[in-house]
Design a protein around this motif. Sequence first.
Motif, short mmCIF file in Angstrom:
data_model
loop_
_atom_site.label_atom_id
_atom_site.label_comp_id
_atom_site.label_asym_id
_atom_site.label_seq_id
_atom_site.Cartn_x
_atom_site.Cartn_y
_atom_site.Cartn_z
N THR A 221 -34.34 -22.46 19.51
CA THR A 221 -33.32 -21.48 19.88
C THR A 221 -33.25 -20.09 21.29
OG1 THR A 221 -31.76 -22.70 18.19
CG2 THR A 221 -30.08 -20.38 19.55
N TYR B 285 -21.53 -18.82 10.83
CA TYR B 285 -23.13 -18.97 11.61
C TYR B 285 -24.51 -18.88 11.37
CZ TYR B 285 -23.40 -14.84 14.62
OH TYR B 285 -23.36 -14.30 15.03
N THR C 130 -27.99 -25.65 13.80
CA THR C 130 -26.97 -26.03 14.16
C THR C 130 -26.21 -24.16 14.77
OG1 THR C 130 -25.56 -26.60 11.79
CG2 THR C 130 -24.41 -25.62 13.05
N VAL C 131 -26.32 -24.95 15.75
CA VAL C 131 -26.17 -23.55 17.03
C VAL C 131 -24.58 -23.11 17.88
CG1 VAL C 131 -28.80 -24.07 18.16
CG2 VAL C 131 -26.90 -24.98 19.06
N HIS D 192 -29.81 -21.63 12.58
CA HIS D 192 -29.71 -21.80 14.26
C HIS D 192 -31.28 -21.38 14.67
CE1 HIS D 192 -28.02 -17.43 12.87
NE2 HIS D 192 -29.00 -17.47 13.54
#
Lengths: 232, 727
Positions: free
Chosen positions: B425, B414, B156-157, B419
């Motif tokens: 990423t 976050y 989840t970026v 992430h």
Amino acid sequence: MRFGVVVFPGSNCEMDCHHVIDKVLREDVDYVWHQQTDVSAYDCLVLPGGFSYGDYLRCGAIARFSPVMEAVADFAAEGGLVIGICNGFQILLEAGLLPGAMLRNTSLSFICRFSSVRVENADTPWTNAARQGQVLRVPIAHGEGNYTADEATLAALAEEGRIILRYCGEDGEVTAAANPNGSVDNIAGICGEGFNVFGLMPHPERASEEILGSTDGLLIWESVMAHYRSRG
Amino acid sequence: MTELYEELGLTEDEYRDIIRILGREPSKVELGMYSLMWSEHCSYKSSKPVLSQLPTRASYVLQGPGENAGIIDIGGGLAAAFKMESHNHPSAVEPYQGAATGIGGIVRDIFTMGARPIACLDPLRFGSLESPRQRYLFSGVVAGIAGYGNCLGIPTVGGDIYFDECYDGNILVNVMAIGIMPKENLIRGQATGVGNAVVLMGNRTGRDGIGGASILASQEFDETSQEKRPSVQVGDPFTEKLLIEACLELLEKNLLVGLQDLGAAGISCACSETAARGGVGMKIELKNVPLREEMDPFEIMISESQERMLAIVEPRKLDEVLATCERWGLPAVVIGEVTEGDMLEIYWYGEKVVEVPASSLASGPVYERAAERPAYLDEVQSADLAALEHPSDLNRVLLDLVSGPNLCDKRLVYEQYDHMVQLNTVVYPGSDAAVLRVKGTSKALAVSVDGNSRYVYLDPYGGTQIAVAEAARNVVAAGGVPMALTNCLNFGNPERPDIFWQFKESVRGLADAARHMELPVVSGNVSFYNESFGTAIYPTPVVGMVGLIGTLSTRRTIAFPEEGLVVAMLGDTLDELGGSEYLRLVHGMTAGRPPALDLEVEKSVQTTCIEGIRRGIILSAHDCSEGGAAVALLECCCAGGVGATLEVDTPLQPVSWLFSESQSRFVVTLREEDLGALEDLAASRQVRVYALGRTGGSRLIVGDWIDLGVDEMKAVREEALGRLLKG
């Protein structure tokens, strides 16, 4: 050198480990399916991170019963090199290949961030490329990394130099503030008695390329490769 | 029977239509299927005529709206699939499972098209954190996203989080996922080939999520909402992970004709949509559906149990398909076959319980809803902002802004999301856009979501244009060229003319902005009935933008990279405090007009920035948005750990320059010797460059208005959310 990356249902870092070994280290690597029972082709086995079997009962608790784990245990007993990263570490604990257990992080939340860990013993197959006391910047990503063990085990681990990594500040100070998950003695990684089995919560594969923000994880891969070659 | 159709959410006219189509009274199971498929959530019956104006084509669009996800060609034989949707009502009723199954659903949409999901982004909207219930919902939603997404190994970026009282009764949980695939793996949710097997894969079917689409998603909230908890599905991320791997393996081996996930309306939707798209019929025997508990055919057809997929398989490939599923430990059974014609026939132990034309389910009624400009607009737009008295301690104002819920550091959120997994990423959360490298190439994708509902409330048309422009600007700041967008349109009850006017204006704004900026809308979702006790949320269109970075080395972050660089503002700052975070926080007002947006100027500023980055002139870039120039500068300092000393030459009063949210602006850094080149680049596009000063030191100094230590600003920003969550 040939690596085998063990894939349990629910593993999710197997492709990352495979990528680093294949594309960055440029060593041979295969996936080892959890139902496989022959691992004799490999020089080092990697138990990757993830959520094996969804971690539904307890992290690693079901994966330890996978057929491959008997082969992993035999491999380790014969001195084979085994590294368990994150969920892989949890599986090694559940399988009894490393001592101790994991609790939920004291925050009760999953934590994903870069962490600093200090190399407590640089004279192992996994850390020989690092300096004693060197601070490595490597990401963690777990909900249950709060390592614990009984007094006697902790004493033995410390005595025998089997505490390999401790969470620390950027300056190398091992403090409570630098402990992300409540782990006893800030322990981030330990070895088994023969030092051939290594479990750690930080993800070295996430710190093996400049573009990802750190290459400190390479020291761990390079150490085991150097160890393998020195062994001939 | 009359009572049942009403209970299921159908109108009398719709019921009559069903009788006309079938030439008889529908059976209970048939009625259940129509009620779901003709619900607003599944049929888009109110929104369809309005959405038709959206531009959806470009040479690189491989799949536009109408499938599970939109797909664009990113070169080198690869394609990117992406989509955004909502899981608002389930999350408001049961935050953890609601959000978790939202992730599950959007991720299935991606691998259903043949793409490996590589990232999720979650736009979230909550009410005031002063309310214990909102804090509970917030923590539950974040934990649900983390619990499900982390387990899948999909990072989840990004995303964004806003808090406003307008969401007190109806939070928004939007989810976006993006995937990458070799172009040749593209598969559609179509059933073709008479005689092909219909295979149901994944979890067993149970009573969870019964009627989610009609009862939960297509009605407003009232005092009975908590009783709808049984309509929320329960997530099983482990099975979803197995489904991802199994489906991608099946596609890699070319074993499938069509693939469709089971989401809203479960088997009813999957069968009717795949049959309708393929122009075929289908014969299904429900006794073959693996069940968790004893269920009747009505319940089986409308259950929304999660982690299930429908595959269309040629008979000769069936054994290999079933064996692959078995290897992954996934139940997979043949539940029927593709037939000639277009009839969907459902059997229950040999007895026919459903016989309806598949297309009649998949293409429901369409309504031209009445629209009327809401009365509140004149009042809010005419607010006299010139008469406001502004505070003199601007340091205090800036610190208050960044310790408020909307502009504080979201690390606490976050960091609960993995992430980093998948090692793609390369710009971590906290910048304008997340940047994901495409392994095996030198390219990267820049992805951002945006939607400031305050602007849309004050001006639905202009506010929605801003959402498009700003999402694109975020992508540009990261060094990307915006390619295409997805969206999630969250509104109140479309049967109310004032709400429908907001919707129509908003979509018109979306269409005009997208067309002007040459950004095709390739997928999306509409969520109506976001109201509680008759009060609607602010109209909240959210845009998800995907852009391409040609070479990884031209990616940028917002962080001031080093000392001694020139700090410059691209674009003009105007006296535009309307709709600003400043106005809300300091004066407690949501009023005025949102900042003006000239799409031509926006394009010019964006191309200047892209070109500046591409030529290596611009070393960092940050768009100016909520909180204005002051907050943008603060964020650049905090991200880089470097201060700056700046002077502003402006006729505006200090608060206006610092906190106006004027559009079409970037804060950039560059080397002194490149300033002339940047000015030339900008001048050729009629864009102004304002050199403000230099990076360096450990304080942010803006004339005699602002003087704050970087460490202090960081600390204030970072501790804020934790404090707010303690209540």
